[in-house]
Design a protein around this motif. Sequence first.
Motif, PDB file in Angstrom:
ATOM      1  N   ALA A  99       0.826  -1.212   0.000  1.00  0.00           N
ATOM      2  CA  ALA A  99       0.000   0.000   0.000  1.00  0.00           C
ATOM      3  C   ALA A  99       0.858   1.258   0.000  1.00  0.00           C
ATOM      4  O   ALA A  99       0.504   2.270  -0.614  1.00  0.00           O
ATOM      5  CB  ALA A  99      -0.926  -0.006   1.213  1.00  0.00           C
ATOM      6  N   SER A 100       2.015   1.203   0.676  1.00  0.00           N
ATOM      7  CA  SER A 100       2.898   2.369   0.727  1.00  0.00           C
ATOM      8  C   SER A 100       3.487   2.689  -0.639  1.00  0.00           C
ATOM      9  O   SER A 100       3.764   3.848  -0.949  1.00  0.00           O
ATOM     10  CB  SER A 100       4.025   2.131   1.741  1.00  0.00           C
ATOM     11  N   THR A 261       0.769   6.374   3.661  1.00  0.00           N
ATOM     12  CA  THR A 261       2.042   5.762   4.052  1.00  0.00           C
ATOM     13  C   THR A 261       2.050   5.444   5.545  1.00  0.00           C
ATOM     14  O   THR A 261       2.486   4.364   5.962  1.00  0.00           O
ATOM     15  CB  THR A 261       3.222   6.689   3.706  1.00  0.00           C
ATOM     16  N   ALA A 262       1.551   6.382   6.348  1.00  0.00           N
ATOM     17  CA  ALA A 262       1.504   6.156   7.800  1.00  0.00           C
ATOM     18  C   ALA A 262       0.555   5.011   8.138  1.00  0.00           C
ATOM     19  O   ALA A 262       0.859   4.175   9.010  1.00  0.00           O
ATOM     20  CB  ALA A 262       1.068   7.440   8.509  1.00  0.00           C
ATOM     21  N   MET A 263      -0.587   4.942   7.469  1.00  0.00           N
ATOM     22  CA  MET A 263      -1.543   3.851   7.723  1.00  0.00           C
ATOM     23  C   MET A 263      -0.938   2.502   7.362  1.00  0.00           C
ATOM     24  O   MET A 263      -1.106   1.514   8.096  1.00  0.00           O
ATOM     25  CB  MET A 263      -2.821   4.081   6.912  1.00  0.00           C
ATOM     26  N   LYS A 269       1.501  -2.794   9.090  1.00  0.00           N
ATOM     27  CA  LYS A 269       2.840  -3.231   9.495  1.00  0.00           C
ATOM     28  C   LYS A 269       3.756  -3.477   8.301  1.00  0.00           C
ATOM     29  O   LYS A 269       4.624  -4.360   8.328  1.00  0.00           O
ATOM     30  CB  LYS A 269       2.765  -4.501  10.353  1.00  0.00           C
ATOM     31  N   GLU A 270       3.547  -2.710   7.218  1.00  0.00           N
ATOM     32  CA  GLU A 270       4.440  -2.808   6.070  1.00  0.00           C
ATOM     33  C   GLU A 270       5.773  -2.118   6.392  1.00  0.00           C
ATOM     34  O   GLU A 270       5.806  -1.102   7.091  1.00  0.00           O
ATOM     35  CB  GLU A 270       3.818  -2.162   4.831  1.00  0.00           C
ATOM     36  N   ALA A 271       6.837  -2.664   5.848  1.00  0.00           N
ATOM     37  CA  ALA A 271       8.157  -2.087   6.089  1.00  0.00           C
ATOM     38  C   ALA A 271       8.342  -0.847   5.208  1.00  0.00           C
ATOM     39  O   ALA A 271       8.200  -0.919   3.990  1.00  0.00           O
ATOM     40  CB  ALA A 271       9.236  -3.110   5.774  1.00  0.00           C
TER      41      ALA A 271
END
Length: 298
Positions: A99-100, A261-263, A269-271
């Motif tokens: 997602a980021s 990005t924060a979500m 919990k994406e790196a």
Amino acid sequence: MEKLKGAIAVFIGASSFGLLSTFVKKAYAQDYTLGQVTGVQAILGMIILWMVYLFIQLLNPKANERFSRKSNKWKIVISGISTGLVSLVYYKCVQLVPASLAIVLLMQYIWIGTLIEFIIFKNRPSGRQLIGIAIVLIGTVFATGLLEHGIDKLNWTGIIYGLLAATAYAVFLIVNGRVGNDYPPIQKSALMVTGSCIMICCIFPPAFLISGALGDSIWHYGLILSFFGTVIPPLLFAYGIPKIGYSLSGILSSAELPVATAMSYFILKEAVSPIQWVGVLLILATVIWLNSKKEEIV
């Protein structure tokens, strides 16, 4: 004051849009498909918007008398295709990449919108814009993790869908500022989302409405996605973009980048490495710099 209200509306709309990728990822984790996710979002969003419009009309039939309604309604409905395309290709991108990364690809609307403005409306980009676009592309290299993981680690299918989403989003912003401004924002949004819903249902017929094969959770996701993706952004953009123009909208619409990005970092919990955060901040700062002297909020 009107510009300030418009700016706040666009900022909230963009921030709401930044929440979507996280909930879409969660829906995919429940084994729901692209057609089911986009379909339930579009249908519920259309129903909610028309209910709100009719409710306002019942409370105050004269509330919208100041609007001239010179535009053809079908032009607004057709323009809603851009809204549906954003959902389809962006959610497909979210299915294929983190997602980021998806939100970084969506942010490429910055230079794609400039290119469209030049090709269609002959608005030649300034030297400032060209420098800004170059910086955005550098920030994108950082934010995608290309420097850390190499080109062979990238999902190119997902990247193509991300760039298609950015193109659709740029078209959506441009069209929203030019079509149907003589209609009340709520009615304009309802018409656009109706066009979006028709297109999505033609591509993915909503058989799940009849079969009952889906569990209750799809409706929970549908309500969240329709509220933050179909109802809030189009409504607030329809209200705010005509008041502040495309340039300032470009600044405020970038709010979805840090939100998404924060979500993805805190919820999914994406790196997200420090270099990727540098890329995100570089893109964000460039958007603000590109447009800061073009519009003022008064």
